[in-house]
Motif scaffolding. Sequence first.
Motif, mmCIF file in Angstrom:
data_model
loop_
_atom_site.group_PDB
_atom_site.id
_atom_site.type_symbol
_atom_site.label_atom_id
_atom_site.label_comp_id
_atom_site.label_asym_id
_atom_site.label_seq_id
_atom_site.Cartn_x
_atom_site.Cartn_y
_atom_site.Cartn_z
ATOM 1 N N UNK A 1 -35.788 -5.949 -14.208
ATOM 2 C CA UNK A 1 -34.668 -5.238 -14.808
ATOM 3 C C UNK A 1 -34.558 -5.410 -13.621
ATOM 4 N N UNK A 2 -33.537 -5.518 -12.955
ATOM 5 C CA UNK A 2 -32.351 -5.821 -11.378
ATOM 6 C C UNK A 2 -31.841 -6.278 -11.484
ATOM 7 N N UNK A 3 -30.570 -6.139 -10.859
ATOM 8 C CA UNK A 3 -29.225 -7.343 -11.078
ATOM 9 C C UNK A 3 -28.688 -7.343 -9.419
ATOM 10 N N UNK A 4 -27.699 -8.322 -9.312
ATOM 11 C CA UNK A 4 -27.029 -8.385 -7.835
ATOM 12 C C UNK A 4 -26.755 -7.610 -7.100
ATOM 13 N N UNK A 5 -26.654 -6.177 -7.682
ATOM 14 C CA UNK A 5 -25.693 -5.239 -6.769
ATOM 15 C C UNK A 5 -27.015 -4.899 -5.879
ATOM 16 N N UNK B 1 -32.455 -15.440 -11.222
ATOM 17 C CA UNK B 1 -31.747 -14.454 -12.723
ATOM 18 C C UNK B 1 -33.501 -14.114 -13.370
ATOM 19 N N UNK B 2 -33.647 -15.464 -13.658
ATOM 20 C CA UNK B 2 -35.550 -15.172 -14.140
ATOM 21 C C UNK B 2 -36.059 -13.660 -13.367
ATOM 22 N N UNK B 3 -35.602 -13.993 -12.161
ATOM 23 C CA UNK B 3 -36.690 -12.685 -11.443
ATOM 24 C C UNK B 3 -35.757 -11.063 -11.679
ATOM 25 N N UNK B 4 -34.524 -11.625 -11.719
ATOM 26 C CA UNK B 4 -33.848 -10.567 -12.546
ATOM 27 C C UNK B 4 -34.825 -9.422 -13.635
ATOM 28 N N UNK B 5 -33.951 -10.542 -14.785
ATOM 29 C CA UNK B 5 -35.088 -10.438 -15.900
ATOM 30 C C UNK B 5 -36.529 -9.751 -16.247
ATOM 31 N N UNK B 6 -37.403 -10.345 -15.418
ATOM 32 C CA UNK B 6 -38.528 -9.881 -15.083
ATOM 33 C C UNK B 6 -38.798 -7.936 -14.923
#
Length: 275
Positions: free
Chosen positions: A146-150, A139-144
Amino acid sequence: TITMVLAAMIDLLIFPYSIQHVFMGYRGQGVLSTFKDITKMLINLGIYINIVNTNIFNGLLWFIIILFICIVSYKLIKNRKITIKLENTPVLRECGSVVGPKEKSGPLSEFFDVCLDDVYFGEETFEKAESKLIREAVQNVFNKVSLDNTKVDYIFGGDLLNQCISSGYAMRELEIPFLGLYGACSTFAEANIMASLFVNAGYGKHCIATASSHFCSAERQFRMPLEQGTQTPPTGQWTVTGAGATLIVPNSEDVKNRYPRITYATPGKIIDMGV
């Protein structure tokens, strides 16, 4: 090397005249004149090599040099077979990390994204806590970025537990195609290699590599459960409580020369030294 440099500096401080003595004396002038005469220097070098070859190597010096070159060349050629070149040089775009209390108190604490005060991480068991560590690192990577699991094509990773159970339960909630790996201390390197290979080959544009461990769950798995109250000696091993994740993406103009690129990968061999 540092000792030699310090010794030279101290020598100059104590005896500054040594520079002139070394380079301007008759011996220094003789050496400098030899360097100026290349032909004479090569002749002297040849004489010296011949003396060494005769008196130390019994005339086998050139054979030893040729044998050494052959061995080195063979090793280089052999290693090329196990080293993979990634022509498209995928990029390590971002990373995330979560660590436990002991890691928080260490010298690298400022470099971690999240440092916990509770080894349970708000969960009921150590295994559930480790699973949460993985989710938070991703989730930290996603936040940095602006990405999500999809948007993630594949995720590679593992942990130290049976059947990689912590990673398995973490991926259940992330809902990303998962390839589980188990290499103990090499898991994170394996995960990054696999993610890079998939991106390099064009099988995915966003691939994540993860790895985790938890001191308390590892003690239960490999040594003595903490509930047993066994005392750990000062020299005992202490498994890291933490998780890390990286995002590997294709090389493009947007990321070119801004982030580390993966150019080669060399899988290791298992070698039994017979000890």
